[in-house]
Design an enzyme around this catalytic site. Structure first.
Site, PDB file in Angstrom:
ATOM      1  N   HIS A   1     -28.507  11.579 -36.673  1.00 48.72           N
ATOM      2  CA  HIS A   1     -27.212  11.383 -37.337  1.00 48.72           C
ATOM      3  C   HIS A   1     -26.886  12.624 -38.184  1.00 48.72           C
ATOM      4  O   HIS A   1     -25.734  13.045 -38.282  1.00 48.72           O
ATOM      5  CB  HIS A   1     -27.293  10.127 -38.206  1.00 48.72           C
ATOM      6  CG  HIS A   1     -25.984   9.503 -38.547  1.00 48.72           C
ATOM      7  ND1 HIS A   1     -25.883   8.440 -39.387  1.00 48.72           N
ATOM      8  CD2 HIS A   1     -24.718   9.799 -38.190  1.00 48.72           C
ATOM      9  CE1 HIS A   1     -24.604   8.100 -39.525  1.00 48.72           C
ATOM     10  NE2 HIS A   1     -23.880   8.903 -38.806  1.00 48.72           N
TER      11      HIS A   1
ATOM     12  N   HIS B   1     -36.794   4.925 -35.091  1.00 45.59           N
ATOM     13  CA  HIS B   1     -35.756   4.578 -36.065  1.00 45.59           C
ATOM     14  C   HIS B   1     -35.441   5.756 -36.991  1.00 45.59           C
ATOM     15  O   HIS B   1     -34.277   6.143 -37.143  1.00 45.59           O
ATOM     16  CB  HIS B   1     -36.210   3.369 -36.895  1.00 45.59           C
ATOM     17  CG  HIS B   1     -35.265   3.004 -37.989  1.00 45.59           C
ATOM     18  ND1 HIS B   1     -34.309   2.028 -37.848  1.00 45.59           N
ATOM     19  CD2 HIS B   1     -35.099   3.503 -39.240  1.00 45.59           C
ATOM     20  CE1 HIS B   1     -33.602   1.943 -38.966  1.00 45.59           C
ATOM     21  NE2 HIS B   1     -34.068   2.828 -39.834  1.00 45.59           N
ATOM     22  N   GLU B   2     -36.478   6.312 -37.598  1.00 45.91           N
ATOM     23  CA  GLU B   2     -36.222   7.401 -38.562  1.00 45.91           C
ATOM     24  C   GLU B   2     -35.637   8.618 -37.865  1.00 45.91           C
ATOM     25  O   GLU B   2     -34.790   9.312 -38.423  1.00 45.91           O
ATOM     26  CB  GLU B   2     -37.505   7.767 -39.320  1.00 45.91           C
ATOM     27  CG  GLU B   2     -38.062   6.648 -40.198  1.00 45.91           C
ATOM     28  CD  GLU B   2     -37.058   6.078 -41.194  1.00 45.91           C
ATOM     29  OE1 GLU B   2     -36.153   6.807 -41.647  1.00 45.91           O
ATOM     30  OE2 GLU B   2     -37.175   4.878 -41.508  1.00 45.91           O
TER      31      GLU B   2
ATOM     32  N   HIS C   1     -31.989   8.427 -37.745  1.00 44.67           N
ATOM     33  CA  HIS C   1     -31.329   8.959 -38.947  1.00 44.67           C
ATOM     34  C   HIS C   1     -31.261  10.484 -38.864  1.00 44.67           C
ATOM     35  O   HIS C   1     -30.247  11.093 -39.205  1.00 44.67           O
ATOM     36  CB  HIS C   1     -32.118   8.586 -40.209  1.00 44.67           C
ATOM     37  CG  HIS C   1     -32.009   7.149 -40.621  1.00 44.67           C
ATOM     38  ND1 HIS C   1     -30.797   6.523 -40.850  1.00 44.67           N
ATOM     39  CD2 HIS C   1     -32.959   6.217 -40.887  1.00 44.67           C
ATOM     40  CE1 HIS C   1     -31.020   5.269 -41.230  1.00 44.67           C
ATOM     41  NE2 HIS C   1     -32.321   5.059 -41.253  1.00 44.67           N
TER      42      HIS C   1
HETATM   43 ZN   LIG Z   1     -33.335   3.301 -41.733  1.00 39.73          ZN
END
Ligand SMILES: [Zn+2]
Length: 698
Positions: free
Chosen positions: A494, A487-488, A491
């Site tokens: 992104h 998940h991280e 980011h």
């Molecule tokens: Zn998050």
């Protein structure tokens, strides 16, 4: 003459700072690759002068923009603002980065000192009537300015942000607004410090190994303190992962109570702060023409208004609660059976028993428990052969260790990210371990943001709070921690795949209720068969995790989802309900109100079987950027569940999918309206159905 005049103010300041500039590594761009911070050269004494100089420089840059005798243009106003404030950005990203990861007394004091100054600095810019006049004039002419789509969006966003910040209020109202912002900044800093102190103070002291039955010998050894006792550190959430395995019921109860009673009373009390914050936020919202803080916060989000958010949360809540009630009944039955078999008296299942019996039920119903997975989830392998491997398959990125670059803590690793053509694309700092000086939870940040305007490439950080094993022992992750790592890194992607012109539109600079979307999508690769086979190998033997075990994990996907969804929704509704109050409606007794709100929404209160994921006194999202925004996770998951389906149906893990994801999402940052990105990505409008199916809430 004119160019000289243009340069003069900054030059003067540089001269006056020359003595410091020789030593202070924050006052000039770092000479390291991609302006990677000079962590090895930094001293705590560097922060204050760099922050002060950064603010001063930006104000001077602003004065130059305002003093320009030419009529306002996109280039001399909007673009010039995008260029401004680089010293301040450098100093504050490093300062806040280190405050979150390795805080100390001095840094905490500086945070408190600078919080109101930084708020006042933002107000000085955003409430400057001369600046607003220029932007307003450009905004009125925008159709005739021949702007590219990203420029038009930048201008519209800037105009809206100035209005939202109070640019059109009268002088008396603006003065009140400045006072509110300054006070809120101090309260926010105090809250964060007390939450960190509170979680450390709540750590449980245990005297004997017997009280830690259920943990492995190595784990118990890792908890041992110098005086022979054992210390159980807490995580920031209400739920504590050790509860899954602690067989000694009184230890479970102590750990759970320590968690839910944090920050109430005593030196780490936050209730007074929270109450004041709620009042001031409500007053500010009204000043800015909104009924409540939630209305103000939601106005520029993709959800748009309070009714929409309440509607989504309340549509999901009854199904989640009903599912959690069925789960509770099954857990009680299991506990009763086990007590009967052992000839022990039955007991009423309590919150501290939930995770423990959930793992026993998982073993009984699905043939495995969470502890069986850990030996196959060695951190380095998950990172390199799982998380990075997926990015190589999708985007052609390669990863290379950079032990030559300085680190702010010996446990941190730095990686260079290479583009498919083998060029340096970004630098990534990976910081996995928990420590008392680090804030709780997991997060990603950017030390340097990508932008073509400034010629910058990203330097990003990834942070988890994994318990550090004893020297020489491997770091074995839980299934959830593995998920968080994917998940991280989503980011991080992104930010590091960002390919935009303007810093304000870089990477994760999207609406808050959209920012979780790309990172949630990236979680899908955790269980993608080829990725999973690549990383999930036994840390000692290198044997792949047996397929039968993975199938059991996948077969149990909706197991305990009633609990997980309920504890999340309880916190999300609490966040909304607090921020949907007007200033004069903030109650005296916050904890009584918390209990009432949770019961009204159909949940257990803090003392009940399914308490909220965060209670009001330690709800950090609520105080930081996610105020009235904690709903964002489930909001973004609606888009995520739909996107995961789309990807699985369109080729899955390959370069073609990667290019599509990059072009329609990861590269675009905030240069395109968020929902336009989503619809371009999957060719559909948002639909709730895939989310309901994923969470077993149909
Ligand atoms: Zn998050």
């Amino acid at each position: 003459m004119k160019p000289l005049h243009h340069l003069a103010p900054a030059l003067l300041l540089c001269l006056s700072l020359q003595a410091q500039a020789r030593d202070n590594p924050l006052l000039s761009p770092s000479p390291l690759p991609l302006q990677y911070p000079r962590f090895d050269q930094l001293q705590d004494a560097d922060f204050a002068p760099a922050l002060r100089a950064g603010m001063l420089l930006q104000l001077r840059e602003l004065e130059e923009i305002l003093a320009n005798p030419e009529p306002p243009s996109f280039a001399n106003t909007v673009e010039a603002m995008e260029r401004s404030g680089q010293t301040l950005r450098r100093a504050s990203t490093v300062f806040f980065g280190l405050l979150g990861t390795v805080s100390n007394e001095q840094r905490l004091r500086l945070q408190r000192e600078f919080a109101p100054q930084l708020a006042a600095h933002r107000d000085r810019i955003q409430l400057d009537p001369r600046l607003f006049a220029r932007v307003d004039q450009l905004h009125a002419q925008r159709a005739r300015l021949k702007l590219a789509p990203d420029q038009l969006k930048l201008l519209e966003d800037l105009h809206r942000n100035l209005l939202r910040a109070g640019a059109k209020l009268g002088p008396a109202q603006q003065e009140r607004l400045r006072a509110l912002n300054a006070e809120l900044a101090v309260l926010g800093a105090d809250f964060n410090q007390r939450v960190l102190q509170g979680v450390n103070a709540a750590a449980l002291r245990v005297e004997t190994r017997a009280e830690l039955a259920g943990l492995t010998e190595a784990e118990i050894d890792a908890l041992r303190q110098g005086d022979g006792s054992y210390r159980l550190a807490l995580l920031n959430t209400t739920g504590q992962p050790l509860l899954e395995r602690l067989a000694h019921r009184p230890t479970r109860e102590r750990l759970h109570r320590a968690s839910i009673q944090r920050n109430q009373g005593g030196p780490q009390d936050t209730l007074g702060l929270v109450r004041k914050v709620l009042q001031l936020r409500a007053e500010r919202a009204q000043l800015l023409g909104h009924a409540t803080h939630a209305d103000l916060q939601l106005a520029d989000q993709t959800a748009k208004d309070v009714a929409t958010v309440n509607g989504l949360l309340r549509r999901l809540a009854p199904a989640a609660q009903a599912r959690a009630a069925r789960e509770a009944a099954a857990l009680q039955q299991l506990a009763d059976r086990e007590q009967d078999a052992a000839g022990q008296p039955r007991f009423q299942l309590e919150a501290w028993d939930w995770a423990f019996y959930t793992e026993r039920l998982r073993a009984a119903e699905h043939g495995y428990d969470a502890g069986q997975l850990r030996p196959y989830l060695e951190a380095e392998r998950v990172l390199v052969d799982g998380v990075f491997h997926s990015a190589t398959q999708l985007f052609g990125l390669r990863f290379k260790r950079r032990p030559d670059l300085p680190r702010y803590h010996p446990d941190v690793q730095t990686w260079e990210v290479l583009s498919p053509a083998g060029k340096t694309q970004a630098l990534l700092i990976v910081d996995l371990y928990a420590r008392p000086s680090k804030r709780g939870g997991a997060w990603a940040n950017a030390y340097v943001s990508q932008s073509h305007l400034l010629g910058q490439k990203p330097v990003v950080g990834l942070h988890l709070n994994v318990a550090k094993p004893k020297e020489g022992e491997p770091t074995l992750l839980s299934w959830d921690e593995t998920n968080t790592l994917f998940h991280e890194f989503g980011h991080n992607l992104h930010a590091l795949l960002s390919d935009v012109r303007y810093p304000s539109q870089s990477g994760t600079a999207v609406p808050r209720d959209f920012v979780e979307f790309p990172s949630q999508v990236y979680e899908m690769w955790q269980t993608w068969p080829s990725v999973f086979a690549h990383y999930a190998r036994h840390h000692r033997t290198g044997e792949p995790m047996p397929k039968a075990l993975l199938d059991k994990v996948l077969g149990a996907r909706v197991f305990n989802q009633g609990f997980a969804t309920s504890e999340y929704l309880a916190a999300a509704l609490l966040d909304q309900r607090w921020h949907q109050l007007k200033a004069d409606a903030i109650p005296e007794d916050l904890m009584a109100h918390e209990a009432r709100v949770l019961r009204e929404e159909g949940f257990s209160d803090g003392a009940g079987l399914v308490p909220p994921r965060y209670r009001t006194p330690y709800f950090s999202h609520f105080m930081g950027g996610y105020s009235a925004g904690y709903y964002s996770y489930i909001w973004a998951e609606v888009l995520d569940a739909q996107t995961v389906r789309w990807i699985a149906a369109h080729g899955g893990l390959d370069r073609k999918t990667g290019e599509h994801l990059k072009r329609h999402l990861f590269a675009r940052g905030g240069s395109v309206p968020a929902m336009q990105l989503f619809e371009g990505l999957v060719g559909q409008q948002p639909d709730l159905q895939p989310l309901l199916e994923r969470r077993g809430l149909k």
